[in-house]
Design a protein around this motif. Structure first.
Motif, PDB file in Angstrom:
ATOM      1  N   ILE A   7     -48.712  88.746  51.701  1.00 59.30           N
ATOM      2  CA  ILE A   7     -48.554  87.873  50.528  1.00 59.30           C
ATOM      3  C   ILE A   7     -49.372  88.418  49.363  1.00 59.30           C
ATOM      4  N   ASN A  15     -47.444  90.766  39.973  1.00 53.03           N
ATOM      5  CA  ASN A  15     -48.216  90.220  38.854  1.00 53.03           C
ATOM      6  C   ASN A  15     -47.958  90.920  37.513  1.00 53.03           C
ATOM      7  N   ARG A  18     -44.742  89.558  36.236  1.00 57.35           N
ATOM      8  CA  ARG A  18     -44.914  88.177  35.779  1.00 57.35           C
ATOM      9  C   ARG A  18     -45.602  88.136  34.420  1.00 57.35           C
ATOM     10  N   ALA A  19     -46.669  88.942  34.286  1.00 60.30           N
ATOM     11  CA  ALA A  19     -47.426  88.953  33.025  1.00 60.30           C
ATOM     12  C   ALA A  19     -46.531  89.394  31.872  1.00 60.30           C
ATOM     13  N   ARG A  21     -43.482  88.679  31.638  1.00 63.97           N
ATOM     14  CA  ARG A  21     -42.391  87.703  31.531  1.00 63.97           C
ATOM     15  C   ARG A  21     -41.042  88.289  31.949  1.00 63.97           C
ATOM     16  N   THR A 134     -38.996  77.138  51.118  1.00 61.12           N
ATOM     17  CA  THR A 134     -39.984  76.617  50.166  1.00 61.12           C
ATOM     18  C   THR A 134     -41.213  77.524  50.120  1.00 61.12           C
ATOM     19  N   LYS A 135     -41.689  77.957  51.293  1.00 61.16           N
ATOM     20  CA  LYS A 135     -42.835  78.866  51.337  1.00 61.16           C
ATOM     21  C   LYS A 135     -42.511  80.160  50.575  1.00 61.16           C
ATOM     22  N   ASN A 138     -42.495  79.680  46.898  1.00 59.77           N
ATOM     23  CA  ASN A 138     -43.850  79.575  46.347  1.00 59.77           C
ATOM     24  C   ASN A 138     -44.577  80.912  46.351  1.00 59.77           C
ATOM     25  N   ILE A 139     -44.231  81.771  47.287  1.00 61.08           N
ATOM     26  CA  ILE A 139     -44.873  83.091  47.368  1.00 61.08           C
ATOM     27  C   ILE A 139     -44.287  84.033  46.306  1.00 61.08           C
ATOM     28  N   GLN A 141     -42.107  83.076  43.701  1.00 55.28           N
ATOM     29  CA  GLN A 141     -41.976  82.416  42.383  1.00 55.28           C
ATOM     30  C   GLN A 141     -40.906  83.089  41.509  1.00 55.28           C
ATOM     31  N   ASN A 166     -38.065  69.381  42.311  1.00 55.09           N
ATOM     32  CA  ASN A 166     -38.281  70.028  41.006  1.00 55.09           C
ATOM     33  C   ASN A 166     -38.802  71.460  41.130  1.00 55.09           C
ATOM     34  N   ILE A 167     -38.317  72.185  42.127  1.00 58.11           N
ATOM     35  CA  ILE A 167     -38.775  73.576  42.273  1.00 58.11           C
ATOM     36  C   ILE A 167     -38.251  74.375  41.083  1.00 58.11           C
ATOM     37  N   PRO A 168     -39.144  75.074  40.370  1.00 50.38           N
ATOM     38  CA  PRO A 168     -38.779  75.645  39.064  1.00 50.38           C
ATOM     39  C   PRO A 168     -38.031  76.976  39.182  1.00 50.38           C
TER      40      PRO A 168
ATOM     41  N   ARG B  21     -50.897  83.199  29.364  1.00 48.66           N
ATOM     42  CA  ARG B  21     -51.681  83.292  30.607  1.00 48.66           C
ATOM     43  C   ARG B  21     -52.928  82.406  30.576  1.00 48.66           C
ATOM     44  N   LYS B 135     -43.651  67.359  43.526  1.00 50.54           N
ATOM     45  CA  LYS B 135     -42.810  67.357  42.319  1.00 50.54           C
ATOM     46  C   LYS B 135     -43.674  67.643  41.073  1.00 50.54           C
ATOM     47  N   ASN B 138     -44.741  71.195  40.833  1.00 52.32           N
ATOM     48  CA  ASN B 138     -43.644  72.071  40.407  1.00 52.32           C
ATOM     49  C   ASN B 138     -43.308  71.891  38.931  1.00 52.32           C
ATOM     50  N   ILE B 139     -43.544  70.691  38.423  1.00 53.32           N
ATOM     51  CA  ILE B 139     -43.267  70.423  37.007  1.00 53.32           C
ATOM     52  C   ILE B 139     -44.369  71.012  36.121  1.00 53.32           C
ATOM     53  N   GLN B 141     -46.937  73.141  37.222  1.00 50.42           N
ATOM     54  CA  GLN B 141     -47.312  74.508  37.634  1.00 50.42           C
ATOM     55  C   GLN B 141     -48.737  74.882  37.206  1.00 50.42           C
ATOM     56  N   LEU B 165     -47.334  75.062  52.704  1.00 48.89           N
ATOM     57  CA  LEU B 165     -46.154  75.453  51.907  1.00 48.89           C
ATOM     58  C   LEU B 165     -46.465  76.575  50.911  1.00 48.89           C
ATOM     59  N   ASN B 166     -47.676  77.134  50.975  1.00 55.91           N
ATOM     60  CA  ASN B 166     -48.055  78.235  50.061  1.00 55.91           C
ATOM     61  C   ASN B 166     -47.899  77.860  48.591  1.00 55.91           C
ATOM     62  N   ILE B 167     -48.214  76.614  48.255  1.00 54.60           N
ATOM     63  CA  ILE B 167     -48.087  76.220  46.842  1.00 54.60           C
ATOM     64  C   ILE B 167     -49.144  76.985  46.046  1.00 54.60           C
ATOM     65  N   PRO B 168     -48.722  77.674  44.970  1.00 54.43           N
ATOM     66  CA  PRO B 168     -49.615  78.633  44.316  1.00 54.43           C
ATOM     67  C   PRO B 168     -50.596  77.989  43.332  1.00 54.43           C
TER      68      PRO B 168
END
Lengths: 282, 282
Positions: A7, A15, A18-19, A21, A134-135, A138-139, A141, A166-168, B21, B135, B138-139, B141, B165-168
């Motif tokens: 992970i 990263n 992501r940075a 965008r 879901t995991k 979240n890993i 994204q 509401n998973i984005p 960021r 929720k 996720n909204i 973040q 759930l590895n929520i970041p």
């Protein structure tokens, strides 16, 4: 193409993207890839700057009598195929990496639509799918996640919990990839004997015939019954032949878009397929 | 300070911060704020560039006989208090905004640790908390989310599903805010009569006495029994007096860090409190 097995390693690889965008596309798989999976990656390639494919055989979606231990693991071959279609990062974690050493206490369940169709004979299967997806979401994204319409019920379950929680990200359903003769591609097709492989396209042929029958006004229950008889006559042991709305609600007649579902065995091999039928008020 | 009432509005407010960021801190509340909540915001203010506080009375964590309809809604007062402690964005959505018009089919459950302590008498309560917090995560973040240790079980449940759930994000537990006389701050303290308010600090006094007894070698079951008797003698109707590990596992003796839990009624008002007791091998 990079392969990450942790992970942390994946985060380090993603990263910078992501940075900056960048648009990240994600294709979760259990490996043993075929043209159907590769089409998901091609679709992701079109929409996204960075394409991540995960290969993880998820223990918690297998029942006690299912084939977790024997599920084919073909990482090197999968990596070659993925490199060829432009995947940027393969994420291939161990079970330890995904589930850690402490007990998991959290479950995600999606009611009603998981106790139906393929879920009837696989209690807990879709909970296991919901948790691992879901995991992975979240890993990784991602901005977009790609799933095949072949596993239509799985796709509907994922769409449902993504909306409910509401998973984005946006879920993209990709049409079924079929062989020339119409058979939906599946890792399991390789288990078919030559004779059964020759018989297997009857599923898709009957789905198309059912679609025609519905469009020409035949009643839904009769159409389903006819399809079941035809498949049984063709040597299949039918598990189910059903119709549902596109969100998997039960349906009695053809007065909205619906999906026809088939699960049937040829020998020891269970095949599934489905077809969406558009409704046009006349 | 801005107030946003829609998910889309919040996203528009946060997107520039995300693109830059910035570190986002999040404090979920049900409003009716007191000094305990404000200390969560102050803590977030220290660690983060942008502080978001949600105010949402979550219907699905209330049981059928609980006080959802009468739960105090004091948005304007809450907004003034939040502006004073440096909150940047208040997110105050409607129920429709959070749950939409289609039925929610997805549930999140955390086994074992939710069927204990406060969960025993509130079936489904912690599922409702897990769903709404997921929720909101996720909204919004956020990078950090802040919860009070007053609701220790809730904090433990949230830490558990975030890990599973590895929520970041990182969950930060903030120590209980107490009145001068030791009573843990709670919206419910306002319901106490003058006489009961004077009696209420006995909970914390007894928790501290129990800690001393444990540290001086008294057996855990005896310490819990003594605390129960003392509170009953002081006019409380005790719901539970229990000890658990910091991850809410049952514990028979004091040989690791543990948490003492009390839930007890004074008149119609149910008060809860807890105290972490550090173990040092001698």
């Amino acid at each position: 193409m990079k392969t990450e097995t942790t992970i942390q390693g994946l985060a380090a690889s993603l990263n910078p993207a992501r940075a900056a965008r960048k648009i990240i596309g994600f294709v979760p798989t259990m490996g043993n890839l075929h043209e159907g999976h590769l089409n998901l990656v091609r679709e992701a390639r079109k929409l996204c700057d960075i394409v991540v494919v995960s290969i993880f055989v998820n223990p918690i979606q297998f029942g006690p009598n299912e084939d977790f231990d024997n599920y084919p693991r073909t990482l090197e071959q999968d990596q070659r195929l993925l490199a060829d279609v432009g995947c940027d990062i393969v994420f291939a974690p161990t079970v330890e990496q995904m589930y850690g050493s402490k007990p998991r206490l959290t479950n995600i369940s999606v009611s009603d639509i998981t106790n139906d169709l393929c879920g009837l004979q696989r209690p807990g299967h879709f909970d296991g799918v919901a948790v691992v997806v879901t995991k992975l979401f979240n890993i990784v994204q991602p901005n977009y996640a790609f799933f095949g319409q072949k596993d239509y019920q799985q796709l509907a379950v994922i769409r449902q919990f993504v909306r409910d929680l509401n998973i984005p990200l946006e879920v993209i359903g990709v049409p079924i990839t079929r062989a020339e003769d119409g058979l939906a591609l599946s890792s399991r097709n390789g288990y078919l004997s030559a004779e059964n492989r020759a018989a297997a396209p009857a599923i898709y042929k009957n789905l198309k015939a059912a679609e025609q029958a519905l469009l020409s006004g035949d009643a839904l229950p009769k159409v389903l019954e006819d399809m079941k008889s035809a498949l049984t006559g063709a040597g299949f042991v039918v598990d189910y032949v059903e119709a549902r709305t596109t969100e998997l609600q039960k349906v009695e007649q053809f007065n909205e878009d619906l999906v026809l579902f088939v699960a049937a065995k040829l020998g020891a091999t269970r095949l599934i397929d489905n077809l969406q039928v558009k409704y046009t008020a006349s």
